[in-house]
Design an enzyme around this catalytic site. Structure first.
Site, mmCIF file in Angstrom:
data_model
loop_
_atom_site.group_PDB
_atom_site.id
_atom_site.type_symbol
_atom_site.label_atom_id
_atom_site.label_comp_id
_atom_site.label_asym_id
_atom_site.label_seq_id
_atom_site.Cartn_x
_atom_site.Cartn_y
_atom_site.Cartn_z
ATOM 1 N N ASP A 226 36.702 44.772 37.540
ATOM 2 C CA ASP A 226 35.954 46.016 37.702
ATOM 3 C C ASP A 226 36.566 47.121 36.841
ATOM 4 O O ASP A 226 37.788 47.275 36.785
ATOM 5 C CB ASP A 226 35.985 46.421 39.178
ATOM 6 C CG ASP A 226 35.145 47.643 39.466
ATOM 7 O OD1 ASP A 226 33.929 47.577 39.262
ATOM 8 O OD2 ASP A 226 35.713 48.668 39.893
ATOM 9 N N GLU A 285 34.298 43.847 32.981
ATOM 10 C CA GLU A 285 33.262 44.866 33.050
ATOM 11 C C GLU A 285 33.785 46.023 32.207
ATOM 12 O O GLU A 285 34.532 46.873 32.680
ATOM 13 C CB GLU A 285 33.011 45.341 34.482
ATOM 14 C CG GLU A 285 31.882 46.369 34.538
ATOM 15 C CD GLU A 285 32.007 47.380 35.667
ATOM 16 O OE1 GLU A 285 30.965 47.909 36.101
ATOM 17 O OE2 GLU A 285 33.136 47.672 36.107
#
Length: 559
Positions: A226, A285
Site C-alpha cells: 500500500d 501500489e
C-alpha cells in the site's frame, strides 16, 4: 493459539496450464478480495476470512491464479483497515490467525496463491509505538519512528509545512503534551488516525522485514504494498508551494511521493522474498508521474510487479489506449518486468460505471451514466486487458458487471475522505458494496444478517446464481476468457504486440497465433477476418469476406 501453517504453493494443480513456463507472476490473473464485502461467514453483516474461505472454489472455477486480500489486521477501522494497530494479528471482525492459516491452506490445495496487503507508509494511531510516543511526550525515542515536528508561528500554532492530506485538509495534526499543553505536530498523509512512519529510522525498516517474514512463514505467496511510493519523504520536508488539491490518483510531483530513496527499501525486501521457496512476490501500489517512473519499482533486484495506473486512468478511446499500451510495454521491456494491467480496485469507480459516461471523467465519478453502454464497454475493455502481455488484476464483482453504487445515502457512507473537505472525492464506498451471490435473501447471499453497506434493489439478476450458466452473462464471459487465456500459448507472458492496420477508433494487434480487435467507437466497423473466433464481448458476424465488428466490442481470433 496454534498457528495453522500453510506450505507455499510451488506448482499448479491444473492440467490445462500453458506449455511455456516463466515466473508465475509474469502472466498471472490475480483477483482482489475486499474481505468486508466478499462473503460473511458468521452472520454479522460484515465479510470475514471464513466467508472468503468458503468461496474459494468459486474463484478456482472462475479461473484466476491468485487471490489478493485487502487488509484484515487488527485495526480501529478508521480507514477500512488501512490503519493497522497490529501487523501480526487479525482483527476480530475478520476472524483469527488460525482462520488466516486455514484460508491459505485451502487456497493452496485448490491451486490458488495468496497475496496479502502490507501497509508500510503509516500505522494506526492505536499502534503501540504511536501510543507510547504520545504518552512519553517530546524527546521520546519512539517519536523518531514517526514524523513529529514543532509547529511554526509564535507559539507553534501553525503546521510545520504546507503539505495537504490526500483525504483533505492539512497533513499535520497537533498533539497534546502529557501535561495538557499544546504540543508537537505529527504527519499523516491520509487520515489523522494514520500517522506516517519515518523510514529513516532503522527500527522501522527492521520491523517491516520482520513482518514480511511472519506472513511468509505462515505461507503467503506475496504482498501488495500500500502506498509503495510514499515511504520516503524529501530531506527537510520542504513545502509543496501550491494550494492545489492533492489526490491519491494524481500524477503531480510531490516531495512526499516517489522519492528515489524508496528503492533501497525494496531491494532489502526483495532479499527477504528471495530467501523463501516458491517464488514469493511483491506488487507496488505506486502512483507515479509516468510509466517510466513506475518501471523503477520493478527493476530486477526490486519488486516483481507494479500496478499500471496510467492504464487504469485512460478513457475508453482507441488512440489513447494504444498510446498507453505502447508506452507501458516499452517502459517495462528494459527492466525485464511484466506489465501489470488493472481496470478497477477498491479506490476507484468501477469501470462499468466510468465507461458509462463521456471520456475525461477521471477515475472517480458520481454519476451512473448509461448503464447498458458502460457494461458493454467494460466487457470489451476486459477482453482487451486480458489479451495484453503480462499480468492482470480483477477486482471482486467486476466479473458480474457490477456498476458503482452512486446513490448511497449519506448516512451509510464510511469513506473517511467523505467527511473531510477538499480531499479525495470520498465516494469510494460505491465500489465497496457487498457483492451478490444469490437471487434471493436480504443481502443476495452475502450473509444472513444483511450487509454493512446497502445493496441496490435490482442486483438479483447480477448475482452469481443468476449469471451462472447463462452464456450471454458477464460472469460466463470472464470464465471463458480466463480459460482461453490459460490454454492459448500466445497469451499471458510476453513483451510486445504487433499492431495491424485498423480503422480510426479500432485497435487490432497480433500475438503468436492470436489476433485481438477492439472497436472503441459507437458505430460498427468492418475488419478482416483473421481466423476462428475464440471469444467476443458481444455477438459478431464473421466470414471469409470480413467481420462486422459492433460498436464497443472486442473479439479474439485464433489464427
Amino acid at each position: 493459539m496454534t498457528q495453522h501453517l500453510a506450505a507455499p504453493l510451488t506448482g499448479t494443480s491444473d492440467d490445462d496450464a500453458p506449455a511455456h513456463r516463466t515466473g508465475w507472476w509474469q502472466e498471472a490473473v490475480i483477483y482482489q478480495v475486499y474481505p468486508r464485502s466478499f462473503a460473511d461467514g458468521n452472520g454479522d453483516a460484515m465479510g470475514d476470512l471464513d466467508g472468503v474461505r468458503g468461496r474459494l472454489p468459486y474463484l478456482k472455477d472462475l479461473g484466476v491464479d491468485a487471490v489478493w486480500l485487502s487488509p484484515f489486521y487488527k485495526s480501529p477501522q478508521a480507514d477500512a483497515g488501512y490503519d493497522v494497530a497490529d501487523y501480526r494479528s487479525i482483527d476480530p471482525m475478520f476472524g483469527t490467525l488460525a482462520d488466516a492459516g486455514a484460508l491459505i491452506g485451502d487456497a493452496h490445495r485448490l491451486g490458488l496463491r495468496v497475496i496479502v496487503d502490507v501497509v508500510p507508509n503509516h500505522s494506526s494511531e492505536q499502534h503501540d509505538w504511536f501510543k507510547r510516543a504520545l504518552a512519553e511526550g517530546p524527546g521520546s525515542e519512539l517519536r523518531e519512528r514517526y514524523h513529529f515536528r514543532p509547529g511554526k508561528g509564535e507559539s507553534g500554532e501553525l503546521p510545520p509545512n504546507d503539505w495537504p492530506s490526500v483525504f483533505g485538509g492539512s497533513a499535520w495534526s497537533r498533539t497534546t503534551d502529557p501535561d495538557g499543553a499544546p504540543g508537537e505536530w505529527y504527519l499523516h498523509l491520509f487520515a489523522p488516525e494514520q500517522p506516517d512512519f519515518n523510514w529513516e529510522h532503522p527500527a522501522v525498516a527492521e520491523e517491516f522485514r520482520s513482518i514480511l517474514r511472519f506472513w511468509l512463514d505462515l505461507g503467503v505467496d506475496g504482498f501488495r504494498i500500500d502506498v509503495a511510493h510514499g515511504l520516503v519523504k524529501a530531506p527537510g520536508l520542504p513545502d509543496v508551494g501550491s494550494g492545489g488539491q492533492l489526490r491519491l490518483l494524481g500524477n503531480d510531483i510531490m516531495p512526499f511521493f516517489d522519492q528515489d530513496g524508496v528503492h533501497e527499501i525494496y531491494r532489502g525486501w526483495r532479499r527477504v522474498l528471495d530467501a523463501y521457496p516458491g517464488e514469493r512476490i511483491a506488487v507496488a501500489e505506486a502512483w507515479t508521474p509516468t510509466v517510466e517512473r513506475t518501471a523503477n519499482y520493478v527493476r530486477p533486484d526490486e519488486l516483481h510487479q507494479a500496478f499500471n495506473f496510467q492504464y487504469l486512468s485512460t478513457s475508453w478511446d482507441g488512440e489513447a489506449l494504444r498510446e498507453v499500451i505502447e508506452v507501458s510495454l516499452a517502459a517495462m521491456r528494459p527492466v525485464g518486468a511484466p506489465a501489470t494491467w488493472v481496470l478497477s480496485n477498491h479506490d476507484v469507480t468501477r469501470h462499468a460505471t466510468r465507461f458509462a459516461s463521456p471520456p475525461g471523467g477521471g477515475t472517480q465519478t458520481r454519476e451512473p451514466g448509461d448503464r447498458e453502454l458502460g457494461l458493454r464497454r467494460a466487457r470489451a475493455a476486459t477482453l482487451l486487458m486480458l489479451a495484453l502481455p503480462g499480468s492482470a488484476y480483477i477486482y471482486q464483482g467486476e466479473e458480474l458487471g457490477l456498476p458503482d453504487v452512486t446513490d448511497l445515502p449519506d448516512e451509510a457512507r464510511q469513506d473517511p475522505s467523505y467527511f473531510r473537505a477538499d480531499g479525495q472525492d470520498g465516494f469510494r464506498d460505491g465500489c465497496r458494496v457487498p457483492i451478490p451471490w444469490t437471487r434471493e435473501g436480504k443481502s443476495y447471499g452475502f450473509g444472513a444478517a444483511g450487509s454493512w453497506l446497502p445493496q441496490p434493489d435490482d442486483w438479483a439478476e447480477l448475482s452469481v446464481e443468476a449469471q451462472t450458466g447463462d452464456p450471454d452473462s458477464t460472469l460466463e464471459l470472464y470464465r471463458s476468457a480466463l480459460a482461453v487465456r490459460r490454454q492459448h500459448p500466445g497469451l499471458g507472458a510476453g513483451a510486445s504486440v504487433r499492431w495491424l492496420e485498423a480503422p480510426e477508433g479500432v485497435l487490432i494487434f497480433g500475438r503468436p497465433g492470436f489476433v485481438c480487435a477492439v472497436n472503441t467507437t459507437d458505430t460498427p466497423v468492418r475488419t478482416d477476418t483473421y481466423g476462428r473466433v475464440l471469444l467476443a464481448s458481444a455477438p459478431v458476424t464473421a466470414d471469409d469476406a470480413g467481420t462486422e465488428l459492433p460498436a464497443n466490442t472486442t473479439v479474439w481470433w485464433a489464427l
